[in-house]
Design a protein around this motif. Structure first.
Motif, mmCIF file in Angstrom:
data_model
loop_
_atom_site.group_PDB
_atom_site.id
_atom_site.type_symbol
_atom_site.label_atom_id
_atom_site.label_comp_id
_atom_site.label_asym_id
_atom_site.label_seq_id
_atom_site.Cartn_x
_atom_site.Cartn_y
_atom_site.Cartn_z
ATOM 1 N N ALA A 145 0.825 -1.214 0.000
ATOM 2 C CA ALA A 145 0.000 0.000 0.000
ATOM 3 C C ALA A 145 0.854 1.256 0.000
ATOM 4 C CB ALA A 145 -0.927 -0.013 1.220
ATOM 5 N N TRP A 146 1.883 1.293 0.830
ATOM 6 C CA TRP A 146 2.675 2.512 0.936
ATOM 7 C C TRP A 146 3.657 2.664 -0.222
ATOM 8 C CZ3 TRP A 146 1.677 6.604 3.774
ATOM 9 C CH2 TRP A 146 0.762 6.458 4.828
ATOM 10 N N ALA A 147 4.195 1.579 -0.734
ATOM 11 C CA ALA A 147 5.057 1.690 -1.918
ATOM 12 C C ALA A 147 4.257 2.223 -3.100
ATOM 13 C CB ALA A 147 5.672 0.331 -2.252
ATOM 14 N N GLY A 148 3.030 1.700 -3.263
ATOM 15 C CA GLY A 148 2.181 2.185 -4.347
ATOM 16 C C GLY A 148 1.819 3.639 -4.194
ATOM 17 N N LEU A 149 1.603 4.086 -2.957
ATOM 18 C CA LEU A 149 1.227 5.481 -2.745
ATOM 19 C C LEU A 149 2.404 6.419 -2.978
ATOM 20 C CD1 LEU A 149 -0.934 7.531 -1.739
ATOM 21 C CD2 LEU A 149 0.090 7.269 0.534
ATOM 22 N N VAL A 150 3.557 6.078 -2.426
ATOM 23 C CA VAL A 150 4.713 6.979 -2.503
ATOM 24 C C VAL A 150 5.112 7.257 -3.954
ATOM 25 C CG1 VAL A 150 7.187 7.125 -2.025
ATOM 26 C CG2 VAL A 150 5.607 6.426 -0.217
ATOM 27 N N ALA A 151 5.103 6.231 -4.768
ATOM 28 C CA ALA A 151 5.543 6.406 -6.164
ATOM 29 C C ALA A 151 4.398 6.430 -7.154
ATOM 30 C CB ALA A 151 6.512 5.275 -6.530
ATOM 31 N N GLY A 152 3.154 6.268 -6.675
ATOM 32 C CA GLY A 152 2.031 6.063 -7.589
ATOM 33 C C GLY A 152 1.793 7.202 -8.561
ATOM 34 N N TRP A 153 1.800 8.431 -8.086
ATOM 35 C CA TRP A 153 1.495 9.563 -8.973
ATOM 36 C C TRP A 153 2.561 9.700 -10.057
ATOM 37 C CZ3 TRP A 153 1.473 10.913 -3.488
ATOM 38 C CH2 TRP A 153 0.206 10.801 -2.920
ATOM 39 N N LEU A 154 3.819 9.536 -9.652
ATOM 40 C CA LEU A 154 4.893 9.618 -10.637
ATOM 41 C C LEU A 154 4.814 8.466 -11.630
ATOM 42 C CD1 LEU A 154 7.502 10.815 -11.740
ATOM 43 C CD2 LEU A 154 8.749 9.614 -9.941
ATOM 44 N N LEU A 155 4.553 7.256 -11.124
ATOM 45 C CA LEU A 155 4.478 6.098 -12.012
ATOM 46 C C LEU A 155 3.300 6.202 -12.976
ATOM 47 C CD1 LEU A 155 5.359 3.262 -9.478
ATOM 48 C CD2 LEU A 155 6.725 3.965 -11.458
ATOM 49 N N PHE A 156 2.188 6.799 -12.537
ATOM 50 C CA PHE A 156 1.065 7.011 -13.449
ATOM 51 C C PHE A 156 1.510 7.881 -14.621
ATOM 52 C CE2 PHE A 156 -2.577 9.471 -14.956
ATOM 53 C CZ PHE A 156 -3.494 8.463 -15.217
ATOM 54 N N ALA A 157 2.223 8.965 -14.330
ATOM 55 C CA ALA A 157 2.712 9.838 -15.401
ATOM 56 C C ALA A 157 3.699 9.106 -16.305
ATOM 57 C CB ALA A 157 3.367 11.090 -14.801
ATOM 58 N N VAL A 158 4.557 8.276 -15.717
ATOM 59 C CA VAL A 158 5.539 7.523 -16.502
ATOM 60 C C VAL A 158 4.832 6.526 -17.414
ATOM 61 C CG1 VAL A 158 7.363 5.782 -16.314
ATOM 62 C CG2 VAL A 158 7.438 7.825 -14.877
ATOM 63 N N PHE A 159 3.809 5.839 -16.913
ATOM 64 C CA PHE A 159 3.084 4.860 -17.727
ATOM 65 C C PHE A 159 2.303 5.542 -18.852
ATOM 66 C CE2 PHE A 159 4.103 1.347 -15.054
ATOM 67 C CZ PHE A 159 3.746 0.204 -15.767
ATOM 68 N N VAL A 160 1.632 6.654 -18.553
ATOM 69 C CA VAL A 160 0.834 7.333 -19.583
ATOM 70 C C VAL A 160 1.730 7.853 -20.700
ATOM 71 C CG1 VAL A 160 -0.615 9.341 -20.049
ATOM 72 C CG2 VAL A 160 -1.086 7.906 -18.067
ATOM 73 N N THR A 161 2.797 8.561 -20.350
ATOM 74 C CA THR A 161 3.682 9.108 -21.382
ATOM 75 C C THR A 161 4.483 8.005 -22.066
ATOM 76 O OG1 THR A 161 5.304 9.612 -19.634
ATOM 77 C CG2 THR A 161 3.855 11.395 -20.347
ATOM 78 N N GLY A 162 4.797 6.926 -21.336
ATOM 79 C CA GLY A 162 5.486 5.797 -21.965
ATOM 80 C C GLY A 162 4.602 5.098 -22.975
ATOM 81 N N THR A 163 3.308 4.963 -22.651
ATOM 82 C CA THR A 163 2.372 4.350 -23.598
ATOM 83 C C THR A 163 2.250 5.210 -24.847
ATOM 84 O OG1 THR A 163 1.147 3.340 -21.779
ATOM 85 C CG2 THR A 163 0.007 3.537 -23.886
ATOM 86 N N ALA A 164 2.176 6.525 -24.672
ATOM 87 C CA ALA A 164 2.128 7.425 -25.837
ATOM 88 C C ALA A 164 3.414 7.332 -26.657
ATOM 89 C CB ALA A 164 1.892 8.858 -25.375
ATOM 90 N N SER A 165 4.538 7.026 -25.992
ATOM 91 C CA SER A 165 5.826 6.979 -26.691
ATOM 92 C C SER A 165 5.922 5.847 -27.696
ATOM 93 C CB SER A 165 6.970 6.858 -25.675
ATOM 94 O OG SER A 165 7.024 7.989 -24.845
ATOM 95 N N THR A 196 8.044 22.606 -32.897
ATOM 96 C CA THR A 196 7.402 21.744 -31.910
ATOM 97 C C THR A 196 8.359 20.643 -31.488
ATOM 98 O OG1 THR A 196 5.522 20.274 -31.484
ATOM 99 C CG2 THR A 196 6.388 20.282 -33.713
ATOM 100 N N LEU A 197 8.192 20.164 -30.259
ATOM 101 C CA LEU A 197 8.953 19.006 -29.800
ATOM 102 C C LEU A 197 8.280 17.703 -30.185
ATOM 103 C CD1 LEU A 197 10.032 20.164 -26.217
ATOM 104 C CD2 LEU A 197 11.357 20.242 -28.331
ATOM 105 N N GLY A 198 7.007 17.772 -30.590
ATOM 106 C CA GLY A 198 6.294 16.593 -31.066
ATOM 107 C C GLY A 198 6.246 15.484 -30.028
ATOM 108 N N GLY A 199 6.273 14.250 -30.518
ATOM 109 C CA GLY A 199 6.237 13.096 -29.631
ATOM 110 C C GLY A 199 7.491 12.936 -28.803
ATOM 111 N N GLU A 200 8.562 13.625 -29.195
ATOM 112 C CA GLU A 200 9.821 13.520 -28.447
ATOM 113 C C GLU A 200 9.665 14.064 -27.028
ATOM 114 O OE1 GLU A 200 13.792 12.138 -28.460
ATOM 115 O OE2 GLU A 200 12.171 11.912 -29.905
ATOM 116 N N PHE A 201 8.809 15.072 -26.853
ATOM 117 C CA PHE A 201 8.595 15.623 -25.512
ATOM 118 C C PHE A 201 8.002 14.571 -24.587
ATOM 119 C CE2 PHE A 201 5.290 17.448 -22.686
ATOM 120 C CZ PHE A 201 6.145 18.003 -21.745
ATOM 121 N N LEU A 202 6.949 13.870 -25.035
ATOM 122 C CA LEU A 202 6.333 12.834 -24.206
ATOM 123 C C LEU A 202 7.304 11.681 -23.963
ATOM 124 C CD1 LEU A 202 2.810 12.758 -25.889
ATOM 125 C CD2 LEU A 202 3.449 13.896 -23.749
#
Length: 488
Positions: free
Chosen positions: A6-26, A110-116
């Motif tokens: 529970a606490w590992a997921g909370l501590v890194a969860g918000w950052l990991l959500f951003a990493v997964f979303v932008t990684g999927t777009a990549s 533009t930075l295009g997809g390279e930014f994500l």
């Protein structure tokens, strides 16, 4: 283990959500970059040797005194010739050329997809800081996954168990379990391979101890470069025709060329290094072949990869999926989306498990986490939508235009994160999801008004944005309007 999960997921969860979303777009960064530069024409069959000679002629006029020239040859997803060099003062300058006529192509900045793509592992921070932060969060994710497997003793039953009709915490827990178990092999692979890709940053001491600071020898033995810098002679010499060099490199490597690096152009010690497309297979390794720039004679090439290097490049290929065709890339994207949803449902579960009874105020920590959940889970997609809208809405001639696209991305993300401070929880979720849905629905409309391209890649991109907008609206409609509803 449950506490640690529970606490590992909370501590890194918000950052990991951003990493997964932008990684999927990549996985589609080339397609995103293509959509964000609509001035580029459709892909055409181009002779790479002729394109290389056109690039060298243009660079000889534009940057005759530069110490290095960089050329990106046309290939899948990149229909233009890209030129880059270091100008006076050390600043990088660049220009795009039409691969048929050689004329400069004016495209919006533009930075295009390279930014994500770079945000996925650098967070738009200085590279060393960003990679350390993402690497640390990835390590925490591995801890969360291992502890999650241990705590879910009914993991195989959970694979088939989803009871949305039960509502409340039970439905969220089922969703979290199904999303985690269904794509578990992907989640483990992408987390571990991400750490391997960052290993030279996170654990540099082995290379430092063995090579004692000789990073060039390490890069050569690891297969990262084939070039040994040669000191300038001071004797001027014309650059050899590049078409025969390209033909020789293609014959030796068996794959098409992607990039050229021309070191010390105009000097008798000039070197032309040709970077080839990776051979067929999973390993993401670009063979390199170096030639004498004045004579065109072969100098050296990256050799057969050693086992450790081949393992590294294979794991890199698994992570980046450059080897994947359209169907497999879609599967990668679906698994990445499930990873983001797994993290989001876990964050929501953390707050739902700690909500007090009716009529009681949640503790400050729970209110903070609840607000951060909305700010990240809805704010990041809203920022990405505005990033795409800015590409179509900002004036093409605007100075520092690429930076303004990024500023709007972060600005809207920050504004969305303020919603929990102004509205009740359920109202905040409904308002932000509805607004984000409108933003995504506006992308195809604005694209049709400003550009109106009907190419298949453009239509697919606009259709995807339309689907994301409808998904946001469905999520909004699923939230009870009651002020008592604490989460969607």
């Amino acid at each position: 283990m449950a506490w640690l999960h529970a606490w590992a997921g909370l501590v890194a969860g918000w950052l990991l959500f951003a990493v997964f979303v932008t990684g999927t777009a990549s996985y589609y960064r080339a397609d995103i970059s293509r959509w964000m530069r609509p001035e580029l024409g459709a892909e055409r069959e181009v002779d790479p040797g002729r394109a290389a000679d056109m690039a060298a002629a243009a660079l000889a006029v534009r940057a005759p005194d530069a110490r290095q020239w960089f050329v990106r040859l046309p290939h899948a997803g990149e229909p233009s010739i890209g030129l880059q060099w270091r100008g006076k003062g050390g600043t990088r300058e660049s220009v795009l050329l039409d691969p048929v006529t050689g004329a400069p192509v004016t495209v919006r900045e533009t930075l295009g997809g390279e930014f994500l793509y770079r945000f996925h592992y650098e967070l738009h921070l200085p590279p060393l800081w960003g990679r350390w932060i993402v690497g640390s969060a990835t390590l925490i994710m591995l801890v969360a996954m291992v502890t999650g497997i241990v705590t879910h003793r009914r993991i195989f039953a959970d694979f088939f168990t989803f009871r949305p009709a039960k509502g409340g915490r039970r439905a969220w827990l089922d969703a979290h379990n199904v999303l985690g178990v269904l794509a578990l092999p992907y989640h483990i692979m992408v987390s571990y391979s991400g750490l391997v890709l960052l290993s030279l940053t996170l654990m540099p001491w082995g290379v430092a101890a063995v090579y004692r600071g000789d990073t060039l020898r390490f890069a050569q033995e690891f297969g990262l470069t084939a070039t040994t810098p040669r000191p300038a002679t001071g004797r001027p010499a014309a650059l050899a025709p590049l078409a025969p060099i390209i033909a020789d490199a293609t014959r030796r490597a068996g794959t098409p060329p992607e990039h050229l690096v021309i070191d010390k152009p105009g000097d008798a010690a000039a070197t032309v290094t040709v970077l080839m497309e990776p051979p067929h297979g999973i390993a993401h390794h670009h063979p390199q072949i170096a030639f004498n720039g004045a004579t065109g004679a072969f100098i050296t090439a990256t050799g057969e990869l050693r086992p450790a290097a081949r393992t590294y490049f294979t794991v890199s290929g698994l992570h980046q999926a450059d080897f994947a065709g359209a169907a497999l890339r879609t599967l990668y994207a679906l698994c990445g989306a499930m990873g983001a949803a797994m993290i989001a449902t876990g964050l929501v579960l953390w707050t739902r498990a700690r909500l007090p009874g009716a009529g009681e105020e949640p503790p400050p920590a729970v209110r903070l986490v609840r607000g951060l959940n909305l700010g990240v889970i809805v704010g990041l997609p809203a920022g990405i939508a505005v990033y795409f809208l800015a590409n179509r809405g900002l004036p093409v001639e605007l100075a520092d235009r690429a930076a303004w696209e990024v500023r709007l991305f972060f600005g809207v993300w920050a504004l969305t994160a303020l919603a929990p401070c102004l509205l009740a929880p359920a109202s905040a979720w409904r308002a932000t999801l509805g607004a984000t849905g409108l933003l995504y629905l506006a992308i195809p409309a604005l694209d049709a008004i400003t550009v109106g391209r009907s190419d298949v890649p453009f239509l697919v991109f606009d259709g995807t944005m339309l689907g994301l907008g409808l998904l946001c609206w469905l999520a909004m409609r699923s939230i009870a309007p009651s002020a008592r509803a604490a989460q969607p």
